[in-house]
Design a protein around this motif. Structure first.
Motif, PDB file in Angstrom:
ATOM      1  N   PRO A  52      41.838  90.606  56.899  1.00 40.75           N
ATOM      2  CA  PRO A  52      41.118  90.210  58.110  1.00 40.75           C
ATOM      3  C   PRO A  52      40.685  88.740  58.060  1.00 40.75           C
ATOM      4  CG  PRO A  52      40.083  92.144  57.094  1.00 40.75           C
ATOM      5  CD  PRO A  52      41.172  91.688  56.189  1.00 40.75           C
ATOM      6  N   GLN A  53      40.592  88.177  56.851  1.00 41.95           N
ATOM      7  CA  GLN A  53      40.171  86.785  56.707  1.00 41.95           C
ATOM      8  C   GLN A  53      41.226  85.810  57.235  1.00 41.95           C
ATOM      9  OE1 GLN A  53      36.912  88.269  55.111  1.00 41.95           O
ATOM     10  NE2 GLN A  53      36.974  86.081  55.314  1.00 41.95           N
ATOM     11  N   VAL A  54      42.508  86.182  57.170  1.00 42.29           N
ATOM     12  CA  VAL A  54      43.585  85.263  57.545  1.00 42.29           C
ATOM     13  C   VAL A  54      44.582  86.003  58.425  1.00 42.29           C
ATOM     14  CG1 VAL A  54      45.357  83.673  56.709  1.00 42.29           C
ATOM     15  CG2 VAL A  54      43.350  84.132  55.284  1.00 42.29           C
ATOM     16  N   ILE A  55      44.750  85.516  59.666  1.00 41.70           N
ATOM     17  CA  ILE A  55      45.712  86.116  60.588  1.00 41.70           C
ATOM     18  C   ILE A  55      46.567  85.018  61.215  1.00 41.70           C
ATOM     19  CG2 ILE A  55      44.210  88.094  61.112  1.00 41.70           C
ATOM     20  CD1 ILE A  55      43.592  86.709  63.824  1.00 41.70           C
ATOM     21  N   TYR A  56      47.685  85.425  61.798  1.00 43.53           N
ATOM     22  CA  TYR A  56      48.523  84.517  62.577  1.00 43.53           C
ATOM     23  C   TYR A  56      48.049  84.561  64.027  1.00 43.53           C
ATOM     24  CZ  TYR A  56      51.667  84.284  58.593  1.00 43.53           C
ATOM     25  OH  TYR A  56      52.198  84.074  57.350  1.00 43.53           O
ATOM     26  N   LYS A  57      48.082  83.431  64.728  1.00 40.95           N
ATOM     27  CA  LYS A  57      47.637  83.408  66.116  1.00 40.95           C
ATOM     28  C   LYS A  57      48.529  84.330  66.946  1.00 40.95           C
ATOM     29  CE  LYS A  57      48.601  79.864  68.935  1.00 40.95           C
ATOM     30  NZ  LYS A  57      48.618  78.531  69.492  1.00 40.95           N
ATOM     31  N   LYS A  73      53.841  83.613  50.124  1.00 38.46           N
ATOM     32  CA  LYS A  73      52.889  84.576  49.583  1.00 38.46           C
ATOM     33  C   LYS A  73      51.814  83.872  48.748  1.00 38.46           C
ATOM     34  CE  LYS A  73      52.833  88.836  46.865  1.00 38.46           C
ATOM     35  NZ  LYS A  73      53.675  89.823  46.170  1.00 38.46           N
ATOM     36  N   GLU A  74      52.211  82.902  47.944  1.00 39.74           N
ATOM     37  CA  GLU A  74      51.264  82.164  47.104  1.00 39.74           C
ATOM     38  C   GLU A  74      50.204  81.455  47.949  1.00 39.74           C
ATOM     39  OE1 GLU A  74      51.300  78.464  43.877  1.00 39.74           O
ATOM     40  OE2 GLU A  74      53.207  79.325  44.536  1.00 39.74           O
ATOM     41  N   LEU A  75      50.638  80.826  49.039  1.00 35.83           N
ATOM     42  CA  LEU A  75      49.707  80.138  49.922  1.00 35.83           C
ATOM     43  C   LEU A  75      48.797  81.140  50.633  1.00 35.83           C
ATOM     44  CD1 LEU A  75      48.595  77.620  51.290  1.00 35.83           C
ATOM     45  CD2 LEU A  75      50.543  77.695  52.872  1.00 35.83           C
ATOM     46  N   MET A  76      49.359  82.246  51.106  1.00 37.77           N
ATOM     47  CA  MET A  76      48.544  83.265  51.764  1.00 37.77           C
ATOM     48  C   MET A  76      47.479  83.811  50.814  1.00 37.77           C
ATOM     49  SD  MET A  76      47.710  85.018  54.451  1.00 37.77           S
ATOM     50  CE  MET A  76      48.946  85.311  55.702  1.00 37.77           C
ATOM     51  N   ASN A  77      47.863  84.069  49.580  1.00 32.03           N
ATOM     52  CA  ASN A  77      46.884  84.576  48.610  1.00 32.03           C
ATOM     53  C   ASN A  77      45.739  83.590  48.383  1.00 32.03           C
ATOM     54  OD1 ASN A  77      47.911  87.148  48.083  1.00 32.03           O
ATOM     55  ND2 ASN A  77      49.346  86.368  46.566  1.00 32.03           N
ATOM     56  N   ILE A  78      46.066  82.305  48.317  1.00 35.11           N
ATOM     57  CA  ILE A  78      45.025  81.282  48.171  1.00 35.11           C
ATOM     58  C   ILE A  78      44.080  81.328  49.366  1.00 35.11           C
ATOM     59  CG2 ILE A  78      44.559  78.791  48.178  1.00 35.11           C
ATOM     60  CD1 ILE A  78      47.142  78.457  46.497  1.00 35.11           C
ATOM     61  N   PHE A 129      34.507  82.766  55.484  1.00 32.99           N
ATOM     62  CA  PHE A 129      35.105  82.211  56.696  1.00 32.99           C
ATOM     63  C   PHE A 129      36.371  82.981  57.067  1.00 32.99           C
ATOM     64  CE2 PHE A 129      33.248  77.982  55.110  1.00 32.99           C
ATOM     65  CZ  PHE A 129      32.027  78.244  55.727  1.00 32.99           C
ATOM     66  N   TYR A 130      36.776  82.835  58.315  1.00 31.33           N
ATOM     67  CA  TYR A 130      37.968  83.498  58.847  1.00 31.33           C
ATOM     68  C   TYR A 130      38.925  82.435  59.354  1.00 31.33           C
ATOM     69  CZ  TYR A 130      35.118  87.632  58.511  1.00 31.33           C
ATOM     70  OH  TYR A 130      34.345  88.652  58.021  1.00 31.33           O
ATOM     71  N   MET A 131      40.212  82.628  59.094  1.00 26.86           N
ATOM     72  CA  MET A 131      41.213  81.642  59.464  1.00 26.86           C
ATOM     73  C   MET A 131      42.270  82.243  60.370  1.00 26.86           C
ATOM     74  SD  MET A 131      41.624  80.263  55.594  1.00 26.86           S
ATOM     75  CE  MET A 131      40.569  81.530  54.890  1.00 26.86           C
TER      76      MET A 131
END
Length: 182
Positions: free
Chosen positions: A14-19, A33-38, A48-50
């Motif tokens: 829930p912290q990171v979603i695509y628009k 995947k590495e960037l998403m995990n970060i 925060f939510y992105m």
């Protein structure tokens, strides 16, 4: 395109979603995947939510190998001259970078503004958490992408350079950003 990255076996949160209209963007590829995990870890750590507003794009090498051509900053393939497949630098190639809108709240209404020379504590806390979690480069500041922020782990991949911080082209890097990313 699948609606959720978990449909592809990629991390999701829930912290990171695509628009919602992500597939209509030029840079509409999923991030690595590495960037998403970060990003997920930064979101959990900071609260925060992105929303990812710009993700991966076809590599410059692939576009060229497929007979692609450039018009301004955008690249097109011969079989679809109305749909750009890449734009700008190589940092976004193959999903090693993301442009984000960052929010203080889960309902995604209270935007954190990265387009300033005088950031609030949330901006500083977010960028510091990104740096500590492994983000290699950040773009932000007045005139760069409005309130949004660029993050990447592209160095050593795609020909991404060693620059760790930048703002609007032709303008000095905001001091707060260069201090954190030094």
């Amino acid at each position: 395109m699948p609606q959720r990255s978990d449909e592809l076996g990629l991390p999701t949160s829930p912290q990171v979603i695509y628009k919602p209209d992500f597939d209509s963007q030029i840079r509409n590829g999923y991030i690595q995947k590495e960037l998403m995990n970060i990003l997920i870890n930064v979101g959990v750590q900071t609260g925060f939510y992105m929303t990812i507003v710009s993700g991966g794009q076809m590599s410059l090498a692939e576009v060229k190998s497929r007979g692609g051509y450039q018009n301004g900053k955008q690249w097109f393939l011969p079989d679809n001259p109305r749909r750009a497949v890449r734009t700008g630098s190589v940092r976004h190639d193959n999903g090693w970078a993301a442009d984000l809108t960052v929010y203080r709240d889960a309902s995604r209404t209270n935007v954190i503004d990265f387009g300033t020379n005088n950031p609030d504590n949330d901006v500083l806390r977010f960028v510091s958490a990104c740096r500590a979690a492994g983000i290699q480069a950040v773009g932000a500041g007045p005139g760069y992408m409005g309130a949004n922020v660029h993050v990447d782990i592209a160095y050593g991949r795609n020909g991404g350079g060693a620059t760790t911080a930048w703002g609007k082209q032709g303008a000095p890097v905001p001091g707060w950003l260069s201090n954190i990313m030094a």
